[in-house]
Write a protein that holds these residues in place. Structure first.
Motif, PDB file in Angstrom:
ATOM      1  N   VAL A   2       0.821  -1.249   0.078  1.00  0.00           N
ATOM      2  CA  VAL A   2       0.150   0.345  -0.302  1.00  0.00           C
ATOM      3  C   VAL A   2       0.958   0.935  -0.107  1.00  0.00           C
ATOM      4  CG1 VAL A   2      -1.569   1.181   0.790  1.00  0.00           C
ATOM      5  CG2 VAL A   2      -1.825  -1.110   1.459  1.00  0.00           C
ATOM      6  N   VAL A   3       0.209   2.207  -0.380  1.00  0.00           N
ATOM      7  CA  VAL A   3       1.598   3.592  -0.637  1.00  0.00           C
ATOM      8  C   VAL A   3       0.160   4.750  -0.393  1.00  0.00           C
ATOM      9  CG1 VAL A   3       2.330   4.736  -2.017  1.00  0.00           C
ATOM     10  CG2 VAL A   3       3.091   2.734  -2.331  1.00  0.00           C
ATOM     11  N   PHE A   4       0.253   5.541   0.145  1.00  0.00           N
ATOM     12  CA  PHE A   4      -0.615   6.823   0.951  1.00  0.00           C
ATOM     13  C   PHE A   4      -0.093   7.772   0.166  1.00  0.00           C
ATOM     14  CE2 PHE A   4      -1.271   3.727   4.235  1.00  0.00           C
ATOM     15  CZ  PHE A   4      -2.574   3.297   4.580  1.00  0.00           C
ATOM     16  N   GLU A   5      -0.736   8.491  -1.263  1.00  0.00           N
ATOM     17  CA  GLU A   5       0.231   9.852  -0.805  1.00  0.00           C
ATOM     18  C   GLU A   5      -0.694  10.906  -0.088  1.00  0.00           C
ATOM     19  OE1 GLU A   5       1.177  13.121  -3.825  1.00  0.00           O
ATOM     20  OE2 GLU A   5      -1.258  12.588  -2.465  1.00  0.00           O
ATOM     21  N   CYS A   6       0.463  11.844   0.071  1.00  0.00           N
ATOM     22  CA  CYS A   6      -0.127  12.572   1.574  1.00  0.00           C
ATOM     23  C   CYS A   6       0.094  13.645   0.954  1.00  0.00           C
ATOM     24  CB  CYS A   6      -0.282  12.155   2.528  1.00  0.00           C
ATOM     25  SG  CYS A   6      -1.015  10.826   3.222  1.00  0.00           S
ATOM     26  N   CYS A   7       0.765  13.792   0.051  1.00  0.00           N
ATOM     27  CA  CYS A   7       1.637  15.510  -0.435  1.00  0.00           C
ATOM     28  C   CYS A   7       0.490  16.486  -2.137  1.00  0.00           C
ATOM     29  CB  CYS A   7       2.641  15.521  -0.559  1.00  0.00           C
ATOM     30  SG  CYS A   7       3.542  14.675  -1.187  1.00  0.00           S
ATOM     31  N   GLY A   8       0.015  16.067  -2.642  1.00  0.00           N
ATOM     32  CA  GLY A   8      -0.973  16.130  -3.620  1.00  0.00           C
ATOM     33  C   GLY A   8      -0.033  16.849  -4.808  1.00  0.00           C
ATOM     34  N   GLN A   9       1.458  15.732  -4.882  1.00  0.00           N
ATOM     35  CA  GLN A   9       2.238  16.229  -5.945  1.00  0.00           C
ATOM     36  C   GLN A   9       2.072  14.281  -6.718  1.00  0.00           C
ATOM     37  OE1 GLN A   9       4.436  19.077  -5.611  1.00  0.00           O
ATOM     38  NE2 GLN A   9       2.973  19.369  -4.329  1.00  0.00           N
ATOM     39  N   GLN A  10       2.183  14.935  -8.220  1.00  0.00           N
ATOM     40  CA  GLN A  10       2.750  14.618  -9.115  1.00  0.00           C
ATOM     41  C   GLN A  10       3.562  13.222  -8.938  1.00  0.00           C
ATOM     42  OE1 GLN A  10       0.063  14.039 -11.931  1.00  0.00           O
ATOM     43  NE2 GLN A  10       1.890  11.976 -12.744  1.00  0.00           N
ATOM     44  N   GLU A  11       4.632  14.187  -9.147  1.00  0.00           N
ATOM     45  CA  GLU A  11       5.543  13.179  -8.414  1.00  0.00           C
ATOM     46  C   GLU A  11       5.900  12.062  -7.398  1.00  0.00           C
ATOM     47  OE1 GLU A  11       8.684  16.176  -6.742  1.00  0.00           O
ATOM     48  OE2 GLU A  11      10.398  14.554  -6.093  1.00  0.00           O
ATOM     49  N   ALA A  12       5.008  12.263  -6.602  1.00  0.00           N
ATOM     50  CA  ALA A  12       4.995  11.222  -5.814  1.00  0.00           C
ATOM     51  C   ALA A  12       3.743   9.898  -6.357  1.00  0.00           C
ATOM     52  CB  ALA A  12       4.517  12.274  -4.195  1.00  0.00           C
ATOM     53  N   LEU A  13       3.342  10.314  -6.941  1.00  0.00           N
ATOM     54  CA  LEU A  13       2.092   9.633  -7.665  1.00  0.00           C
ATOM     55  C   LEU A  13       2.449   8.685  -8.218  1.00  0.00           C
ATOM     56  CD1 LEU A  13      -0.519  12.024  -8.204  1.00  0.00           C
ATOM     57  CD2 LEU A  13      -1.048  10.199  -7.117  1.00  0.00           C
ATOM     58  N   ASP A  14       3.861   9.610  -9.041  1.00  0.00           N
ATOM     59  CA  ASP A  14       4.718   8.158 -10.234  1.00  0.00           C
ATOM     60  C   ASP A  14       5.671   7.596  -9.322  1.00  0.00           C
ATOM     61  OD1 ASP A  14       3.493   9.735 -12.256  1.00  0.00           O
ATOM     62  OD2 ASP A  14       5.563  11.612 -12.462  1.00  0.00           O
ATOM     63  N   GLN A  15       6.384   7.773  -8.314  1.00  0.00           N
ATOM     64  CA  GLN A  15       7.399   7.248  -7.174  1.00  0.00           C
ATOM     65  C   GLN A  15       6.085   6.087  -6.885  1.00  0.00           C
ATOM     66  OE1 GLN A  15       8.229  10.397  -4.560  1.00  0.00           O
ATOM     67  NE2 GLN A  15       9.751  10.430  -5.631  1.00  0.00           N
TER      68      GLN A  15
END
Ligand SMILES: [Zn+2]
Ligand SMILES: [Zn+2]
Length: 348
Positions: free
Chosen positions: A237-250
């Motif tokens: 599971v990955v939680f994306e908690c910053c609203g950044q495209q870069e983080a979604l890609d990661q």
């Protein structure tokens, strides 16, 4: 009464506004004590909107608050005058299909504190809320802890919605107050490894204090290769908690096939992008979190029972008259800020 009023983009003034009055017999008049500044408040402050919710000035924002009961309507039984409460800022309609399914967080007619067109926020001395939104704390937790229950409830809800397998390996990308709340909530579940990232070292330090397997700053290291070196099969599971495209890609790179991406952050831009090839080959599932649902009491209980500690999140305190200063500090991510609190009750 005094209120911190938004008058334009990045403009805020403390001024006198009319005091609200009890109208319905289920209403509670609350004296606002402490207000936490949230990422969504900042979106409104800096851009005047979130998606299609656009501010018409003047407007009062703020939705994370702890309050004292000043007066109650004739049929109120849930709280007593003088008692302290955690405020759930969402008032659902209880009539629509979503409410009837128990999905009050996606109620079609929700009124939420400090959202344009739905109701003014809590950056003022008094607000009216229906009794169902007032959670008595019996003074067993501090006012600041009470104000942190709203963001914590989002962490609790996000962890619940992730449907984590037992001993899951998880990552939380972004360690602002919401990312940290997700971290605290996942720690209570039985997870195996927790990886966290943030671009602010102070926030990574805070996360390490909570207890994580690994913490890294994507500005300094290649977080994808570092995490994959530790967990070559990828994460559950990955939680994306910053609203950044870069983080979604990661997230797409560090999730294992069949993994679950939980998006909690709110991006500034209107659209986000996914790599079709990776999406399809790994057969991810994605869930976007809409605030929280039925998790406020659980957040209160977690703090009250000392299963989790939230005090470390509060890094700054301001009186109501310095609300603009507080917003500018948080907007600039200055001075290692995590959560700034506005103390509404300072003496006038
Ligand atoms: Zn919030
Ligand atoms: Zn509804």
């Amino acid at each position: 009464m005094k209120a911190a009023v938004l008058t334009d983009i990045c403009q805020m003034q403390v001024m006198d506004v009319p005091e609200p009055k009890i109208e319905k017999d289920t209403d509670v008049l609350l004296k606002v004590e402490v207000v936490g500044i949230c990422g969504s408040d900042l979106h409104y402050y800096e851009t005047g909107r979130i998606g299609r919710q656009i501010i018409e000035y003047p407007f009062i924002i703020g939705h994370e608050c702890a309050a004292t009961v000043k007066a109650i309507g004739s049929s109120v039984t849930r709280v007593k005058v003088g008692g302290q409460v955690v405020v759930d800022p969402a008032v659902p309609c209880h009539e629509c299909d979503q409410c009837k399914m128990g999905r009050e967080n996606t109620c079609h007619n929700v009124r939420f504190l400090g959202v344009p067109g739905q109701g003014g926020g809590c950056l003022r001395e008094y607000i009216i809320m229906p009794q169902e939104c007032c959670y008595p704390t019996n003074k067993e937790i501090s006012l600041e802890q009470a104000a942190l229950c709203e963001p914590l409830s989002i962490g609790v809800y996000s962890a619940k919605q992730a449907n984590m397998p037992e001993n899951a390996d998880v990552a939380i990308l972004g360690q602002g107050p919401i990312g940290l709340s997700v971290l605290l909530a996942t720690k209570v579940e039985k997870v195996r490894k927790i990886f966290v990232t943030d671009k602010i070292d102070r926030r990574l330090k805070a996360a390490r204090g909570v207890g994580v397997t690994w913490a890294g700053n994507p500005d300094h290291i290649d977080i994808v290769s570092e995490i994959m070196a530790i967990e070559p099969l990828g994460l559950d599971v990955v939680f994306e908690c910053c609203g950044q495209q870069e983080a979604l890609d990661q997230a797409f790179d560090i999730l294992k096939p069949g993994g679950h991406l939980v998006i909690v952050g709110t991006p500034r831009q209107d659209r986000i992008w996914f790599d079709v090839d990776k999406f399809k080959r790994k057969e991810f599932s994605i869930r976007y979190i809409r605030r929280q649902n039925h998790c406020v009491q659980r957040a209160i209980d977690l703090i009250r029972s000392r299963q989790i500690s939230v005090d470390f999140m509060v890094t700054h305190h301001f009186p109501l008259e310095q609300t603009k200063k507080a917003f500018d500090l948080v907007a600039g991510y200055r001075d290692g800020v995590i959560k700034a609190m506005i103390n509404v009750t300072t003496l006038w």
